[in-house]
Write a protein that holds these residues in place. Structure first.
Motif, PDB file in Angstrom:
ATOM      1  N   GLY A 164       0.814  -1.206   0.000  1.00  0.00           N
ATOM      2  CA  GLY A 164       0.000   0.000   0.000  1.00  0.00           C
ATOM      3  C   GLY A 164       0.850   1.259   0.000  1.00  0.00           C
ATOM      4  N   ARG A 165       0.206   2.378  -0.173  1.00  0.00           N
ATOM      5  CA  ARG A 165       0.921   3.660  -0.272  1.00  0.00           C
ATOM      6  C   ARG A 165       1.704   4.003   0.993  1.00  0.00           C
ATOM      7  N   ASN A 166       1.244   3.521   2.142  1.00  0.00           N
ATOM      8  CA  ASN A 166       1.868   3.895   3.411  1.00  0.00           C
ATOM      9  C   ASN A 166       2.958   2.921   3.840  1.00  0.00           C
ATOM     10  N   VAL A 167       3.528   2.209   2.896  1.00  0.00           N
ATOM     11  CA  VAL A 167       4.513   1.177   3.229  1.00  0.00           C
ATOM     12  C   VAL A 167       5.768   1.766   3.882  1.00  0.00           C
ATOM     13  N   ALA A 168       6.066   3.029   3.634  1.00  0.00           N
ATOM     14  CA  ALA A 168       7.272   3.627   4.233  1.00  0.00           C
ATOM     15  C   ALA A 168       7.267   3.476   5.754  1.00  0.00           C
ATOM     16  N   ALA A 169       6.084   3.504   6.357  1.00  0.00           N
ATOM     17  CA  ALA A 169       5.982   3.356   7.809  1.00  0.00           C
ATOM     18  C   ALA A 169       6.344   1.947   8.276  1.00  0.00           C
ATOM     19  N   GLU A 170       6.355   0.981   7.350  1.00  0.00           N
ATOM     20  CA  GLU A 170       6.666  -0.407   7.712  1.00  0.00           C
ATOM     21  C   GLU A 170       8.161  -0.713   7.623  1.00  0.00           C
ATOM     22  N   VAL A 171       8.940   0.218   7.074  1.00  0.00           N
ATOM     23  CA  VAL A 171      10.352  -0.078   6.810  1.00  0.00           C
ATOM     24  C   VAL A 171      11.167  -0.194   8.091  1.00  0.00           C
ATOM     25  N   ASP A 172      11.067   0.785   9.006  1.00  0.00           N
ATOM     26  CA  ASP A 172      11.886   0.755  10.221  1.00  0.00           C
ATOM     27  C   ASP A 172      11.675  -0.509  11.055  1.00  0.00           C
ATOM     28  N   PRO A 173      10.429  -0.940  11.285  1.00  0.00           N
ATOM     29  CA  PRO A 173      10.242  -2.173  12.054  1.00  0.00           C
ATOM     30  C   PRO A 173      10.843  -3.412  11.387  1.00  0.00           C
ATOM     31  N   ALA A 174      11.093  -3.348  10.072  1.00  0.00           N
ATOM     32  CA  ALA A 174      11.630  -4.507   9.350  1.00  0.00           C
ATOM     33  C   ALA A 174      13.154  -4.503   9.263  1.00  0.00           C
ATOM     34  N   ARG A 175      13.809  -3.427   9.697  1.00  0.00           N
ATOM     35  CA  ARG A 175      15.254  -3.300   9.484  1.00  0.00           C
ATOM     36  C   ARG A 175      16.050  -4.403  10.184  1.00  0.00           C
ATOM     37  N   LYS A 176      15.620  -4.815  11.369  1.00  0.00           N
ATOM     38  CA  LYS A 176      16.337  -5.865  12.102  1.00  0.00           C
ATOM     39  C   LYS A 176      16.361  -7.158  11.288  1.00  0.00           C
ATOM     40  N   VAL A 177      15.219  -7.489  10.661  1.00  0.00           N
ATOM     41  CA  VAL A 177      15.138  -8.697   9.833  1.00  0.00           C
ATOM     42  C   VAL A 177      16.011  -8.540   8.597  1.00  0.00           C
ATOM     43  N   PHE A 178      15.988  -7.361   7.984  1.00  0.00           N
ATOM     44  CA  PHE A 178      16.826  -7.116   6.804  1.00  0.00           C
ATOM     45  C   PHE A 178      18.307  -7.292   7.139  1.00  0.00           C
ATOM     46  N   ARG A 179      18.724  -6.764   8.287  1.00  0.00           N
ATOM     47  CA  ARG A 179      20.145  -6.886   8.683  1.00  0.00           C
ATOM     48  C   ARG A 179      20.515  -8.352   8.882  1.00  0.00           C
ATOM     49  N   TYR A 181      19.496 -10.923   7.407  1.00  0.00           N
ATOM     50  CA  TYR A 181      19.637 -11.635   6.133  1.00  0.00           C
ATOM     51  C   TYR A 181      20.459 -10.849   5.108  1.00  0.00           C
ATOM     52  N   SER A 182      21.221  -9.860   5.592  1.00  0.00           N
ATOM     53  CA  SER A 182      22.135  -9.088   4.728  1.00  0.00           C
ATOM     54  C   SER A 182      21.421  -8.430   3.553  1.00  0.00           C
ATOM     55  N   MET A 183      20.244  -7.909   3.835  1.00  0.00           N
ATOM     56  CA  MET A 183      19.496  -7.222   2.797  1.00  0.00           C
ATOM     57  C   MET A 183      19.865  -5.738   2.769  1.00  0.00           C
ATOM     58  N   GLY A 184      19.752  -5.149   1.590  1.00  0.00           N
ATOM     59  CA  GLY A 184      20.029  -3.734   1.424  1.00  0.00           C
ATOM     60  C   GLY A 184      18.835  -2.874   1.798  1.00  0.00           C
ATOM     61  N   GLU A 185      18.904  -1.617   1.427  1.00  0.00           N
ATOM     62  CA  GLU A 185      17.837  -0.657   1.722  1.00  0.00           C
ATOM     63  C   GLU A 185      16.646  -0.901   0.802  1.00  0.00           C
ATOM     64  N   PRO A 186      15.424  -0.943   1.342  1.00  0.00           N
ATOM     65  CA  PRO A 186      14.243  -1.097   0.491  1.00  0.00           C
ATOM     66  C   PRO A 186      14.091   0.089  -0.456  1.00  0.00           C
ATOM     67  N   VAL A 187      13.674  -0.208  -1.671  1.00  0.00           N
ATOM     68  CA  VAL A 187      13.375   0.823  -2.662  1.00  0.00           C
ATOM     69  C   VAL A 187      11.870   0.804  -2.906  1.00  0.00           C
ATOM     70  N   ILE A 188      11.226   1.932  -2.669  1.00  0.00           N
ATOM     71  CA  ILE A 188       9.780   2.053  -2.862  1.00  0.00           C
ATOM     72  C   ILE A 188       9.530   2.753  -4.187  1.00  0.00           C
ATOM     73  N   SER A 189       8.839   2.065  -5.093  1.00  0.00           N
ATOM     74  CA  SER A 189       8.637   2.588  -6.448  1.00  0.00           C
ATOM     75  C   SER A 189       7.157   2.710  -6.770  1.00  0.00           C
ATOM     76  N   SER A 190       6.842   3.718  -7.558  1.00  0.00           N
ATOM     77  CA  SER A 190       5.511   3.843  -8.136  1.00  0.00           C
ATOM     78  C   SER A 190       5.525   3.114  -9.478  1.00  0.00           C
ATOM     79  N   ALA A 191       4.636   2.132  -9.610  1.00  0.00           N
ATOM     80  CA  ALA A 191       4.670   1.247 -10.783  1.00  0.00           C
ATOM     81  C   ALA A 191       3.404   1.444 -11.619  1.00  0.00           C
ATOM     82  N   PRO A 192       3.478   2.205 -12.704  1.00  0.00           N
ATOM     83  CA  PRO A 192       2.296   2.432 -13.536  1.00  0.00           C
ATOM     84  C   PRO A 192       2.020   1.268 -14.485  1.00  0.00           C
ATOM     85  N   THR A 193       0.773   1.160 -14.909  1.00  0.00           N
ATOM     86  CA  THR A 193       0.394   0.211 -15.966  1.00  0.00           C
ATOM     87  C   THR A 193      -0.269   1.003 -17.088  1.00  0.00           C
ATOM     88  N   LEU A 194      -1.584   1.143 -17.057  1.00  0.00           N
ATOM     89  CA  LEU A 194      -2.287   1.980 -18.031  1.00  0.00           C
ATOM     90  C   LEU A 194      -2.483   3.383 -17.465  1.00  0.00           C
TER      91      LEU A 194
END
Length: 210
Positions: A164-179, A181-194
């Motif tokens: 959803g649009r408010n996913v940025a608020a979910e990033v900080d709580p997930a950082r411990k899990v990302f670390r 598993y050696s994951m990088g910084e999340p990239v949030i993109s707007s993905a158009p279709t039509l």
């Protein structure tokens, strides 16, 4: 098809995969509410809210990838990915038996030879297989979803999630899990279709150094 969409535009967008996608959408429109896959108010916006929304994730998935769609449900986005990327091997991971029955039926109906339906929760498959890409749509918050998904990734793998649009608020709580598993910084993109369809939010998270 949704009233604000032109069939020609949709057919052009999906190209060679349109016939399969349309067949999937037709089956979902006829059976989805009855089988508890979509709500009654979703029928008038099936293409906009579900089919095209799922298709928005496809450009973020490298060609030839192996993919696991967690909590696949009606097959969104997993079946849409499989139709649009016939060279990809797609695992649909779904714990509910009746939904797995639907997914198996759709694999047969759409004549998809690149799909495997696996009944169970994602964590039950930790150690059983790994894939290049894990995707999911409307399954859980990013921290919980990451705990389920990241053990399924290949060393060079990545998360590609519809959020959803408010996913940025979910990033900080997930950082411990990302670390962990050696994951990088999340990239949030707007993905158009039509042009007539609101863009979808896609979150990608790759291993550090990838």
């Amino acid at each position: 098809m949704d009233t604000h969409l032109q069939r020609d535009d949709v057919e052009r967008y999906f190209g060679a995969s349109f016939e399969r996608i349309e067949k999937f959408a037709t089956n979902l429109a006829h059976e989805g509410e009855k089988r508890g896959l979509i709500g009654p108010r979703e029928l008038d916006r099936l293409w906009d809210r579900h089919i095209l929304n799922s298709a928005a994730v496809v450009p973020f998935i490298p060609e030839g990838s192996s993919v696991a769609d967690l909590g696949s449900g009606a097959g969104l986005p997993g079946l849409v990915i499989a139709c649009m990327r016939p060279e990809a091997h797609v695992r649909l991971v779904e714990p509910m038996e009746r939904r797995c029955v639907w997914l198996e039926e759709m694999v047969e109906t759409l004549d998809l030879d690149n799909v495997e339906v696996l009944r169970g929760r994602a964590e039950e498959f930790h150690g059983a297989f790994t894939v290049d890409v894990v995707t999911a749509r409307a399954v859980a918050a990013l921290d919980k979803l990451s705990r389920w998904a990241l053990p399924l990734l290949e060393p060079q793998g990545m998360l590609v999630l519809l959020k959803g649009r408010n996913v940025a608020a979910e990033v900080d709580p997930a950082r411990k899990v990302f670390r962990k598993y050696s994951m990088g910084e999340p990239v949030i993109s707007s993905a158009p279709t039509l042009e007539q369809v609101e863009p979808t939010t896609v979150v990608t998270v790759a291993r550090q150094g990838v």
